[in-house]
Write a protein that holds these residues in place. Structure first.
Motif, PDB file in Angstrom:
ATOM      1  N   ALA A 376      -8.692   1.342   2.820  1.00  0.00           N
ATOM      2  CA  ALA A 376      -7.800   1.655   1.702  1.00  0.00           C
ATOM      3  C   ALA A 376      -6.399   1.088   1.930  1.00  0.00           C
ATOM      4  O   ALA A 376      -5.760   0.571   1.001  1.00  0.00           O
ATOM      5  CB  ALA A 376      -7.727   3.170   1.507  1.00  0.00           C
ATOM      6  N   ALA A 377      -5.908   1.168   3.170  1.00  0.00           N
ATOM      7  CA  ALA A 377      -4.568   0.663   3.470  1.00  0.00           C
ATOM      8  C   ALA A 377      -4.490  -0.844   3.259  1.00  0.00           C
ATOM      9  O   ALA A 377      -3.511  -1.360   2.694  1.00  0.00           O
ATOM     10  CB  ALA A 377      -4.201   1.020   4.913  1.00  0.00           C
ATOM     11  N   TYR A 378      -5.509  -1.555   3.696  1.00  0.00           N
ATOM     12  CA  TYR A 378      -5.497  -3.010   3.538  1.00  0.00           C
ATOM     13  C   TYR A 378      -5.683  -3.408   2.081  1.00  0.00           C
ATOM     14  O   TYR A 378      -5.064  -4.376   1.609  1.00  0.00           O
ATOM     15  CB  TYR A 378      -6.568  -3.646   4.426  1.00  0.00           C
ATOM     16  N   ALA A 379      -6.516  -2.685   1.345  1.00  0.00           N
ATOM     17  CA  ALA A 379      -6.680  -2.975  -0.078  1.00  0.00           C
ATOM     18  C   ALA A 379      -5.379  -2.742  -0.827  1.00  0.00           C
ATOM     19  O   ALA A 379      -4.987  -3.532  -1.706  1.00  0.00           O
ATOM     20  CB  ALA A 379      -7.800  -2.108  -0.663  1.00  0.00           C
ATOM     21  N   LEU A 380      -4.673  -1.681  -0.474  1.00  0.00           N
ATOM     22  CA  LEU A 380      -3.402  -1.375  -1.126  1.00  0.00           C
ATOM     23  C   LEU A 380      -2.361  -2.444  -0.820  1.00  0.00           C
ATOM     24  O   LEU A 380      -1.615  -2.884  -1.712  1.00  0.00           O
ATOM     25  CB  LEU A 380      -2.902  -0.003  -0.669  1.00  0.00           C
ATOM     26  N   ASP A 381      -2.294  -2.884   0.425  1.00  0.00           N
ATOM     27  CA  ASP A 381      -1.324  -3.922   0.784  1.00  0.00           C
ATOM     28  C   ASP A 381      -1.650  -5.232   0.079  1.00  0.00           C
ATOM     29  O   ASP A 381      -0.743  -5.954  -0.356  1.00  0.00           O
ATOM     30  CB  ASP A 381      -1.309  -4.120   2.301  1.00  0.00           C
ATOM     31  N   LEU A 382      -2.943  -5.553  -0.055  1.00  0.00           N
ATOM     32  CA  LEU A 382      -3.338  -6.760  -0.776  1.00  0.00           C
ATOM     33  C   LEU A 382      -2.898  -6.687  -2.232  1.00  0.00           C
ATOM     34  O   LEU A 382      -2.482  -7.683  -2.828  1.00  0.00           O
ATOM     35  CB  LEU A 382      -4.852  -6.960  -0.692  1.00  0.00           C
ATOM     36  N   ALA A 383      -2.992  -5.511  -2.813  1.00  0.00           N
ATOM     37  CA  ALA A 383      -2.587  -5.334  -4.205  1.00  0.00           C
ATOM     38  C   ALA A 383      -1.106  -5.607  -4.399  1.00  0.00           C
ATOM     39  O   ALA A 383      -0.673  -6.016  -5.487  1.00  0.00           O
ATOM     40  CB  ALA A 383      -2.934  -3.919  -4.677  1.00  0.00           C
TER      41      ALA A 383
END
Length: 633
Positions: A376-383
């Motif tokens: 979730a943290a990496y997906a959020l940062d990618l966003a």
């Protein structure tokens, strides 16, 4: 009547553009230029410029500027660029060797394409006794600079450049310093674009060169579609920027993108980003080594105090620490601490979180916490444009110029492991660890979402990541379905990565992502160009395979996978939800193997995926009540 007829005849012979002012462009190389000195001149917009892809070579940097396209040094044959020299008459000595080398590379590389795309060619101005290496940027495809303007005094180079602009739309000039650049910029016409940058140094150290553009806008930060990172552009972006300014078409073989204005200029943030990118590589493996060493000490101490129970606790803590490592790296990337604080802090924070998770969450559900939080943290940062991923120790490392946003190769194979094992743990915690359509659907939906995030041109922009995630998810779904593996299901599982690639193409085109997949595959142009993409990827993968201790690591990884498959029933004996865990671990192994076969980093993906999956396996065995150790030997 004769006078009128003569006037009409003269008017008919005049070009249609008569009276129109043709734009001009200047590329000014300034030895020793800095971000501060460039930003203090006029109303320029500044950035850092990635000079080459991979290892830095001065000659490669100027060749890349002349090409508007690049590839990594190992893709060339020979690897090292040839020795080139510009003669006083404008002929580049050794040019044929550069052309042969570029032709042999599995990439559309055309030396001199930049100046060759400008009618009348380009000129170079500089002191007669100075190095003329930067004149290579002004050479056309035949290896000739249209005009060489030599001056005895370096301070006169700007005057010579302005004279050359009367006949040439592009002039490359070597200025002696900041004062000369300031004078040149202040005296320029409004129809002249000036791109000033530090002259590429001889040093072999990978470089980010300061660059400024005068004429695009006032006091802003630059970026490009190549990097999608504020304050960061590349050498291959210079040619498309100039050609667009001149109103000339950008050749298909140029893979760089025009520079554009981004946010407000913040020199403190820009220099901080440069400093951070400069330490990412040198801290990466020391941090992992400190984590390994700290875990070893913890294991020895725990075993000494509580013997077997202590050793089991230490293994569970260490395994969870490995899963916590990825989100912890993001946190430290945000803090940008000193070397000592980061190298030691990452290890202690990961182990502390591992111990707390093991304490607060029952076995074997604990991996759900770091696994799902990490994804979730990496997906959020990618966003948000991947600002933390880019500066984290396992990020893509823009300093080396191959990837500037999204995820790197280490993450490409590790994130699927976190996802699959996190989902397996969550399903076991919910009492759904047996084979079922619900378990298969959970893996499938999770893999679909992660693949979309990793592959989308507007987010992760990782083509290989889609194949990697697709293969791992397909294997996990296949083993999670009730009824076992059938021929039909196996065929579908094999086709899933292909279908995922097609879905990525539709997603990239629909969203206008213009990511690596769109530019390198969908716009390859013809079969030969597409073959170049494939050949380049496997050529680089082979180079990684034979580098250093990688052959040994690959043998260990493949041996570990074979051992786990042969003893899969005994390996998960006494572990609740063995079906879910078996599917997740098999999917992790499949992600590593297929990722290695479809990515230019090759074996690196296999090693990282196997490493993470092995720690999860260790966690499961360390908590199993029936420890049949003799059966595992």
């Amino acid at each position: 009547m004769l006078a009128v007829a003569a006037a009409l005849l003269v008017a008919a012979c005049l070009p249609a553009t008569a009276g129109a002012v043709e734009r001009r462009a200047v590329i000014a190389f300034v030895p020793g230029a800095t971000l501060t000195s460039l930003s203090d001149i006029g109303t320029g917009s500044v950035a850092m410029l990635g000079a080459t892809q991979g290892r830095y070579r001065q000659m490669q940097a100027v060749l890349d500027l002349s090409q508007g396209a690049r590839t990594s040094l190992p893709a060339y044959d020979p690897v090292e660029p040839p020795a080139l020299g510009v003669l006083p008459d404008g002929v580049v000595a050794g040019w044929r060797a550069a052309v042969r080398r570029a032709d042999a590379a599995p990439a559309p590389i055309v030396p001199g394409l930049f100046a060759g795309s400008i009618p009348g060619g380009a000129a170079w101005a500089g002191k007669a006794t100075a190095s003329r290496d930067t004149a290579i940027v002004a050479a056309d495809r035949s290896g000739r600079v249209a005009r060489i303007a030599l001056v005895d005094d370096a301070d006169d180079a700007g005057v010579a450049a302005r004279r050359a602009l009367r006949r040439h739309r592009l002039v490359v000039v070597l200025l002696p310093g900041e004062r000369a650049l300031r004078t040149f910029v202040e005296d320029r016409r409004s129809d002249t674009l000036v791109i000033a940058m530090a002259a590429p140094p001889m040093s072999l150290r990978t470089r980010l060169l300061p660059v400024a553009v005068y004429g695009l806008g006032d006091g802003r930060t630059l970026t490009s579609a190549t990097t999608r990172t504020q304050g960061l552009v590349t050498g291959i972006d210079v040619a498309p920027t100039v050609l667009e300014w001149l109103g000339l078409p950008v050749p298909d073989h140029m893979t760089g993108q025009p520079m554009r204005l981004d946010g407000a200029l913040d020199l403190h943030e820009l220099t901080g980003l440069r400093s951070r990118l400069g330490v990412v590589t040198e801290r990466r493996y020391p941090t992992l080594a400190v984590l390994a060493g700290t875990f070893a000490l913890l294991l020895l101490a725990a075993a000494a105090v509580r013997r077997r129970a202590g050793a089991r606790w230490a293994v569970r803590t260490g395994a969870l620490a490995v899963l916590w490592l990825l989100p912890v790296l993001l946190a430290f990337a945000a803090l940008r601490p000193s070397r000592t604080v980061e190298v030691c802090g990452v290890a202690f924070a990961s182990l502390l979180l591992g111990a707390l998770t093991d304490r607060l969450v029952r076995w074997p559900v604990a991996p759900a916490v770091p696994g799902l939080i990490g994804v979730a943290a990496y997906a959020l940062d990618l966003a948000f444009g991947s600002p933390l991923i880019v500066t984290s120790l396992l990020g893509p490392n823009p300093l080396f110029g191959s990837r500037f946003y999204g995820i790197g190769n280490e993450l490409e194979s590790t994130l699927p492991v976190l996802l699959l094992c996190g989902l397996a743990a969550a399903m076991v915690g919910a009492g759904r660890g047996g084979r079922s359509r619900a378990l298969a659907l959970t893996f499938g939906v999770g893999g679909l979402l992660l693949g979309a995030v990793i592959g989308s041109g507007r987010l992760g922009a990782d083509v290989g990541g889609v194949i990697t995630v697709g293969a791992g998810t397909a294997m996990a779904v296949l083993l999670a379905l009730p009824g076992g593996v059938t021929r039909r299901r196996a065929v579908v599982a094999v086709l899933v990565p292909v279908a995922a690639l097609g879905a990525l193409a539709l997603l990239d085109l629909a969203t206008g992502g213009d990511g690596h997949f769109t530019r390198s595959v969908l716009r390859a142009g013809d079969r030969e160009a597409l073959e170049d993409v494939v050949v380049r990827r496997y050529h680089l993968a082979y180079n990684n395979l034979v580098d250093g201790i990688m052959p040994l690591l690959v043998v260990l990884a493949l041996g570990g996978i074979a051992w786990a498959v042969a003893r899969r029933d005994r390996l998960l004996a006494g572990v609740p939800g063995a079906d879910a865990w078996g599917a997740a671990l098999a999917g992790s192994a499949a992600a590593g193997v297929v990722g290695a076969l479809s990515n230019d980093s090759g074996p690196l993906l296999l090693v990282f995926a196997t490493f993470a999956a092995a720690w999860v396996t260790g966690y499961l065995r360390a908590g199993a009540r029936s420890d049949r150790r003799r059966d595992l030997v």
